[in-house]
Design a protein around this motif. Structure first.
Motif, mmCIF file in Angstrom:
data_model
loop_
_atom_site.group_PDB
_atom_site.id
_atom_site.type_symbol
_atom_site.label_atom_id
_atom_site.label_comp_id
_atom_site.label_asym_id
_atom_site.label_seq_id
_atom_site.Cartn_x
_atom_site.Cartn_y
_atom_site.Cartn_z
ATOM 1 N N MET A 63 12.931 43.342 -47.326
ATOM 2 C CA MET A 63 13.445 42.819 -46.057
ATOM 3 C C MET A 63 14.895 42.352 -46.147
ATOM 4 N N LYS A 65 17.820 43.778 -46.122
ATOM 5 C CA LYS A 65 18.799 44.332 -45.184
ATOM 6 C C LYS A 65 18.246 44.507 -43.771
ATOM 7 N N PRO A 67 17.617 42.111 -41.601
ATOM 8 C CA PRO A 67 18.421 41.346 -40.637
ATOM 9 C C PRO A 67 19.663 42.100 -40.184
ATOM 10 N N GLN A 68 20.274 42.860 -41.126
ATOM 11 C CA GLN A 68 21.450 43.661 -40.768
ATOM 12 C C GLN A 68 21.080 44.786 -39.802
ATOM 13 N N PHE A 70 18.461 44.874 -37.745
ATOM 14 C CA PHE A 70 18.096 44.294 -36.443
ATOM 15 C C PHE A 70 19.327 43.798 -35.682
ATOM 16 N N LYS A 71 20.320 43.299 -36.421
ATOM 17 C CA LYS A 71 21.537 42.820 -35.764
ATOM 18 C C LYS A 71 22.288 43.980 -35.129
ATOM 19 N N GLN A 119 17.049 51.126 -46.597
ATOM 20 C CA GLN A 119 17.658 50.269 -45.578
ATOM 21 C C GLN A 119 19.147 50.573 -45.405
ATOM 22 N N SER A 193 25.504 40.846 -41.268
ATOM 23 C CA SER A 193 24.454 39.824 -41.276
ATOM 24 C C SER A 193 24.638 38.857 -42.441
ATOM 25 N N VAL A 195 22.512 36.609 -43.465
ATOM 26 C CA VAL A 195 21.261 36.552 -44.242
ATOM 27 C C VAL A 195 21.237 37.653 -45.293
ATOM 28 N N SER A 196 21.566 38.878 -44.886
ATOM 29 C CA SER A 196 21.570 40.007 -45.822
ATOM 30 C C SER A 196 22.596 39.811 -46.924
#
Length: 253
Positions: A63, A65, A67-68, A70-71, A119, A193, A195-196
């Motif tokens: 998971m 990448k 967040p990237q 989805f962004k 990803q 992102s 987070v990523s």
């Protein structure tokens, strides 16, 4: 009675023993921990820590990448992302994966490369798609999978894969510098992102230890040292530009 009890305990531990021996530790360490109750044996502790960290990194990579991805989908924009950087990052990931498979390294030492590859491919396609080049994005996917199939086939000499792994270091450096340069020119990190970025930085740091422990391969370890340094640059930019979104940048101008 004592012998019968011991035999029953040994029988009950057998399924657990098989799992531990297969995934976490050699038989010598299992005996030290569970027969001799020597839980402070440093070499065995390092082996177990490396295995646990390795599988933790692999689970996190599933998971890391997303967040990237989805962004990008949420914004329907690839502003601030460098496709060249993605290509170089993909080259480095693929080199690590092919080199590890060719040298029969344990999956716990490199498994995250598989998930990062998938990803990163998705991100590369989305960059092309949101820039109006969907056909080019599809061609990019086809060419990549054909290249990987060739790399993993027996017809590819080990020297080619080793050279590719050795080329990872300049590829990683240039990849991160391309992204850092784009961030600097834009004055923000766009759809990057946070987070990523931070998860990648943490994962590359942990991989320095696991690669030395599980493979003993200095080339692999040095690759992760370089990757950590480069990831720290992007992480620092994310923090620096934290309150400077593309919309706010345009408003100021």
């Amino acid at each position: 009675l004592a012998m019968a009890t011991s035999a029953m305990a040994t029988s009950a531990m057998e399924p657990l023993r098989q799992i531990f021996l297969q995934y976490l530790m050699p038989e010598e360490c299992f005996d030290r921990f569970f027969l001799h109750l020597d839980f402070l044996h440093v070499p065995c502790l390092k082996i177990v820590l490396s295995k646990v960290l390795g599988f933790g990194i692999i689970l996190g990579s599933i998971m890391v990448k997303l967040p990237q991805v989805f962004k990008l989908i949420g914004a329907k924009s690839a502003e601030g992302l460098s496709f060249g950087a993605i290509l170089l990052e993909l080259f480095a990931i693929t080199g690590t994966m092919a080199y590890s498979i060719a040298n029969s390294f344990p999956f716990s030492a490199w498994g995250e490369a598989l998930f990062l590859m998938l990803q990163t491919l998705a991100i590369g396609f989305l960059i092309q798609h949101y820039r109006g080049n969907t056909l080019a994005g599809l061609l990019f996917l086809v060419v990549y999978f054909c290249t990987v199939s060739l790399l993993l086939s027996p017809v590819t000499p080990l020297l080619v894969v080793t050279t590719m792994q050795a080329s990872n270091m300049p590829a990683i450096i240039v990849s991160r510098l391309l992204q850092a340069g784009m961030n600097y020119r834009n004055g923000h990190t766009g759809q990057l992102s946070a987070v990523s970025v931070f998860l990648l930085f943490a994962g590359s740091l942990a991989r320095i230890f696991t690669s030395l422990q599980e493979t003993g391969d200095s080339l692999m370890a040095l690759t992760y040292v370089i990757s950590s340094c480069c990831n720290s640059l992007i992480a620092a930019q994310v923090l620096y530009y934290w309150n400077c979104s593309p919309a706010l940048r345009k408003k100021r101008e």
